[in-house]
Design a protein around this motif. Structure first.
Motif, PDB file in Angstrom:
ATOM      1  N   VAL A 214       0.863  -1.184   0.000  1.00 12.21           N
ATOM      2  CA  VAL A 214       0.000   0.000   0.000  1.00 12.21           C
ATOM      3  C   VAL A 214       0.897   1.231   0.000  1.00 12.21           C
ATOM      4  O   VAL A 214       1.826   1.333   0.804  1.00 12.21           O
ATOM      5  CB  VAL A 214      -0.921   0.022   1.233  1.00 12.21           C
ATOM      6  N   GLY A 217      -0.565   7.716   1.612  1.00 18.48           N
ATOM      7  CA  GLY A 217      -1.003   8.985   1.040  1.00 18.48           C
ATOM      8  C   GLY A 217      -1.783   8.859  -0.246  1.00 18.48           C
ATOM      9  O   GLY A 217      -2.076   9.859  -0.897  1.00 18.48           O
ATOM     10  N   THR A 218      -2.118   7.637  -0.639  1.00 20.95           N
ATOM     11  CA  THR A 218      -2.922   7.443  -1.848  1.00 20.95           C
ATOM     12  C   THR A 218      -4.188   6.680  -1.494  1.00 20.95           C
ATOM     13  O   THR A 218      -4.319   6.117  -0.402  1.00 20.95           O
ATOM     14  CB  THR A 218      -2.138   6.653  -2.914  1.00 20.95           C
ATOM     15  N   GLU A 219      -5.133   6.679  -2.426  1.00 18.88           N
ATOM     16  CA  GLU A 219      -6.398   5.973  -2.223  1.00 18.88           C
ATOM     17  C   GLU A 219      -6.474   4.696  -3.047  1.00 18.88           C
ATOM     18  O   GLU A 219      -7.564   4.154  -3.264  1.00 18.88           O
ATOM     19  CB  GLU A 219      -7.553   6.902  -2.581  1.00 18.88           C
ATOM     20  N   ARG A 220      -5.337   4.238  -3.523  1.00 15.26           N
ATOM     21  CA  ARG A 220      -5.344   3.054  -4.394  1.00 15.26           C
ATOM     22  C   ARG A 220      -5.541   1.771  -3.608  1.00 15.26           C
ATOM     23  O   ARG A 220      -5.906   0.748  -4.169  1.00 15.26           O
ATOM     24  CB  ARG A 220      -4.043   2.991  -5.184  1.00 15.26           C
ATOM     25  N   GLY A 221      -5.275   1.809  -2.315  1.00 19.60           N
ATOM     26  CA  GLY A 221      -5.411   0.599  -1.518  1.00 19.60           C
ATOM     27  C   GLY A 221      -4.290  -0.380  -1.806  1.00 19.60           C
ATOM     28  O   GLY A 221      -3.216  -0.022  -2.295  1.00 19.60           O
ATOM     29  N   THR A 223      -2.223  -2.943  -3.744  1.00 24.97           N
ATOM     30  CA  THR A 223      -1.968  -3.217  -5.159  1.00 24.97           C
ATOM     31  C   THR A 223      -0.613  -3.904  -5.297  1.00 24.97           C
ATOM     32  O   THR A 223       0.103  -4.096  -4.315  1.00 24.97           O
ATOM     33  CB  THR A 223      -1.992  -1.914  -5.983  1.00 24.97           C
TER      34      THR A 223
END
Length: 352
Positions: A214, A217-221, A223
């Motif tokens: 993860v 600071g991002t919303e990508r979760g 990956t």
């Protein structure tokens, strides 16, 4: 003959250039690709401490100097060699060759047997119960030609493969060598030059380089991200060898040999060998490897990086011709190793 002399001089000049460009550098030790390329094979010349660059012949010359592959009497040859290596590892070597009007062609396979390694994780540092087995091998296509009664040359085209767990790398390396017998028309004096492991860098790839993570600071979760592996250069070396063979009567000869090896990723090495032969049936051999710089490291004089093979070697061999139309040879070499168990090497060759 003029053309052959020019070719020989050109090879010498190229070797000198490589010797300058690939000077030994211990600071790069451990950063080379395909270190198994440097594991010597064949008991015959290991008994001489690896000093037989100028006289190596037959299938064992594929590793030492491919110029000697064509220097055989038999039209077809096969070789098997086994060597115990470090920490219960071993090296198997297989080679076959055929002699034709245009020269000799050979195929060889060197396999490093590392064994099974337990799989550990952060949560199970003592092991998961599963294992994996690394796969390291070198496949070689070689060509050698005897140009005159005194000059021969040879080349190797190597495919190098390393894989373990879920990553792997494949590369290509090139060797070239020349041998000059009766140098300066001095009977028994031979010169050999070989450049080894010239190729492009290798780089690991595979599914094992993908990691689940993860990015803060991002919303990508969660990956998947790929770890980009670094490239590593081939362990290039340049070797120069001299030898002298002195015959006594019809039954005995003595041979002394010397080789200098300039390593791209390690200190330079000096190798010495001595062989006695009775009727070219029984052979006794002794060798010594010397690496003067390996006992010290300039950036830190208190830290030493010794060459674990800097020691005497011993060997013996039996060569039997015309047994049911076959030529049979068996060789053994003993290679002491510092901090590890000694290496034992056996080789069996058949020709017809």
């Amino acid at each position: 003959m003029k053309m052959l002399k020019r070719v020989f001089l050109l090879i010498v000049l190229i070797t000198m250039i490589f010797g300058i460009g690939y000077s030994g550098n211990q600071n790069k030790a451990g950063t080379t690709a395909a270190p198994h390329l440097l594991i010597p094979v064949g008991a015959r010349y290991l008994g001489l401490g690896g000093s037989a660059i100028s006289v190596a012949s037959g299938l064992e010359a594929i590793y030492w100097n491919p110029a000697g592959i064509d220097l055989v009497k038999n039209s077809a040859n096969a070789l098997f060699s086994y060597r115990t290596w470090l920490s219960d590892m071993s090296v198997n070597y297989f080679a076959v060759s055929g002699k034709f009007r245009f020269g000799s062609v050979a195929l060889a396979l060197k396999v490093l047997n590392i064994g099974n390694i337990p799989i550990t994780t952060e949560l199970e540092p003592d092991g998961t119960g599963a294992t994996f087995s690394p796969n390291y091998f070198v496949g070689t296509l070689a060509y050698s030609k005897r140009l005159t009664d005194r000059i021969s040359f040879g080349v190797n085209f190597n495919i190098v493969h390393e894989s373990w767990a879920q990553v792997g790398a494949t590369g290509f390396a090139f060797d070239a060598g020349v041998q000059y017998r009766d140098l300066f028309r001095f009977t028994g004096l031979s010169l050999g030059i070989v450049v080894k492991n010239i190729g492009f860098p290798m780089k690991y790839d595979g599914s094992g380089l993908w990691v689940e993570a993860v990015v803060p600071g991002t919303e990508r979760g969660i990956t998947w991200y790929k770890v980009e592996a670094a490239e590593f250069e081939m362990p290039s070396v340049v070797e120069l060898g001299l030898s002298y063979r002195y015959t006594i009567g019809e039954n005995n000869y003595f041979m002394g040999s010397f080789a200098f090896q300039n390593n791209n990723f390690a200190y330079d090495e000096y190798r010495f060998g001595f062989e006695y032969s009775f009727r070219e049936v029984l052979y006794l051999r002794v060798g010594y490897l010397l690496s003067p710089e390996s006992g010290r490291w300039i950036p830190s004089p208190d830290v030493t990086t010794p060459n674990i093979f800097q020691n005497f070697t011993f060997g013996a061999g039996v060569n039997l011709d015309n047994i049911a139309g076959l030529s049979l040879e068996a060789d053994y070499a003993f290679v002491p190793v510092k901090y590890f168990g000694s290496n034992h090497v056996i080789s069996l060759r058949v020709g017809f």
